[in-house]
Design a protein around this motif. Structure first.
Motif, PDB file in Angstrom:
ATOM      1  N   GLU A   1       0.815  -1.214   0.000  1.00 25.42           N
ATOM      2  CA  GLU A   1       0.000   0.000   0.000  1.00 25.42           C
ATOM      3  C   GLU A   1       0.847   1.262   0.000  1.00 25.42           C
ATOM      4  O   GLU A   1       0.435   2.299  -0.528  1.00 25.42           O
ATOM      5  N   ASP A   2       2.064   1.197   0.565  1.00 27.61           N
ATOM      6  CA  ASP A   2       2.974   2.347   0.497  1.00 27.61           C
ATOM      7  C   ASP A   2       3.460   2.551  -0.930  1.00 27.61           C
ATOM      8  O   ASP A   2       3.552   3.675  -1.411  1.00 27.61           O
TER       9      ASP A   2
ATOM     10  N   GLU B   1       2.002   1.743  -3.669  1.00 24.88           N
ATOM     11  CA  GLU B   1       0.912   2.175  -4.544  1.00 24.88           C
ATOM     12  C   GLU B   1       0.404   3.574  -4.200  1.00 24.88           C
ATOM     13  O   GLU B   1      -0.339   4.168  -4.978  1.00 24.88           O
ATOM     14  N   PHE B   2       0.832   4.117  -3.057  1.00 14.57           N
ATOM     15  CA  PHE B   2       0.307   5.404  -2.601  1.00 14.57           C
ATOM     16  C   PHE B   2       0.743   6.537  -3.521  1.00 14.57           C
ATOM     17  O   PHE B   2       1.888   6.636  -3.928  1.00 14.57           O
ATOM     18  N   ARG B   3      -0.216   7.414  -3.818  1.00 15.00           N
ATOM     19  CA  ARG B   3       0.053   8.678  -4.519  1.00 15.00           C
ATOM     20  C   ARG B   3      -0.860   9.725  -3.891  1.00 15.00           C
ATOM     21  O   ARG B   3      -2.043   9.449  -3.677  1.00 15.00           O
TER      22      ARG B   3
ATOM     23  N   LYS C   1      -4.144  12.011  -7.998  1.00 13.65           N
ATOM     24  CA  LYS C   1      -4.190  11.137  -9.174  1.00 13.65           C
ATOM     25  C   LYS C   1      -3.128  11.461 -10.228  1.00 13.65           C
ATOM     26  O   LYS C   1      -2.706  10.576 -10.960  1.00 13.65           O
TER      27      LYS C   1
ATOM     28  N   ARG D   1       3.166  10.806  -9.240  1.00 18.01           N
ATOM     29  CA  ARG D   1       3.732   9.455  -9.257  1.00 18.01           C
ATOM     30  C   ARG D   1       3.377   8.753  -7.956  1.00 18.01           C
ATOM     31  O   ARG D   1       3.283   9.383  -6.910  1.00 18.01           O
ATOM     32  N   ASN D   2       3.227   7.430  -8.024  1.00 18.88           N
ATOM     33  CA  ASN D   2       3.115   6.682  -6.776  1.00 18.88           C
ATOM     34  C   ASN D   2       4.536   6.384  -6.292  1.00 18.88           C
ATOM     35  O   ASN D   2       5.522   6.691  -6.978  1.00 18.88           O
ATOM     36  N   THR D   3       4.669   5.787  -5.126  1.00 16.05           N
ATOM     37  CA  THR D   3       5.987   5.564  -4.543  1.00 16.05           C
ATOM     38  C   THR D   3       6.839   4.638  -5.404  1.00 16.05           C
ATOM     39  O   THR D   3       8.038   4.888  -5.582  1.00 16.05           O
TER      40      THR D   3
ATOM     41  N   GLU E   1       6.721   4.310  -8.620  1.00 16.30           N
ATOM     42  CA  GLU E   1       7.159   5.113  -9.765  1.00 16.30           C
ATOM     43  C   GLU E   1       8.275   6.077  -9.355  1.00 16.30           C
ATOM     44  O   GLU E   1       9.209   6.318 -10.135  1.00 16.30           O
TER      45      GLU E   1
ATOM     46  N   TRP F   1       5.179  10.385   2.099  1.00 16.15           N
ATOM     47  CA  TRP F   1       4.086   9.566   1.597  1.00 16.15           C
ATOM     48  C   TRP F   1       3.899   8.302   2.416  1.00 16.15           C
ATOM     49  O   TRP F   1       2.771   7.870   2.642  1.00 16.15           O
TER      50      TRP F   1
ATOM     51  N   SER G   1       0.527   7.206   4.362  1.00 17.65           N
ATOM     52  CA  SER G   1      -0.119   5.913   4.119  1.00 17.65           C
ATOM     53  C   SER G   1      -0.097   5.010   5.349  1.00 17.65           C
ATOM     54  O   SER G   1      -0.509   3.854   5.271  1.00 17.65           O
TER      55      SER G   1
END
Length: 167
Positions: A43-44, A46-48, A51, A54-56, A58, A147, A151
């Motif tokens: 979940e960390d 995937e967190f952004r 919208k 970038r998520n983590t 990325e 982030w 999360s």
């Protein structure tokens, strides 16, 4: 890999010179990155925060590109890889920063003058790596720390970025 670099910052260099100063900056970045990314959950990753950001995971890919560019410009020979997992990205980023730092510590100051960063259309002196790839990576490591806190998985307690160790 069990023994990743930067669980703590390496000992102080014996002398103050340009290459040792840059090496120490890279060591500080490696240490911050190590602890910012230690124990990230699905979940960390995937967190952004919104919208369009970038998520983590990325961000880890972006930091990998920055680390590889900095390493390559200053004489590194580690080939770029197609990495997509948290574990492989984290490991490779830490190894790139360690390789870069080790090489800088062994490099005479005057050798820095011969390294240039080849941008898309022109060449830049190595100085641009400091305010470019290295400073940008520090910014993104700070994002990861923030982030993961948002999360619900804050960075481990006891990480002391001033002393470069975890108590």
């Amino acid at each position: 890999m069990a023994n990743l670099p930067y669980q703590s910052i390496p000992p102080l260099p014996e002398e103050i010179n340009s290459t040792n100063i840059i090496s120490r900056m890279v060591d500080g970045l490696g240490f911050r990155f190590y602890w910012a990314t230690d124990g990230l959950r699905k979940e960390d990753l995937e967190f952004r925060p919104e919208k369009d950001s970038r998520n983590t995971l990325e961000l880890l890919g972006h930091i990998y590109n920055l680390a590889h560019a900095a390493n390559s410009v200053l004489g590194g020979s580690i080939k770029k890889k197609e990495l997509t997992t948290y574990t492989t990205l984290r490991e490779e980023i830490l190894l790139l920063y360690k390789d870069l730092s080790d090489r800088l510590r062994a490099m005479p100051d005057e050798d820095l003058e011969s390294y240039n960063y080849m941008g898309s259309a022109q060449s830049f002196p190595f100085w641009y790596l400091l305010n470019g790839q290295i400073a940008d990576a520090l910014t993104h490591v700070g994002q990861i720390v923030s982030w993961r806190r948002i999360s619900g998985n804050p960075q481990a307690k006891g990480v002391n970025v001033f002393l470069g160790r975890k108590s």
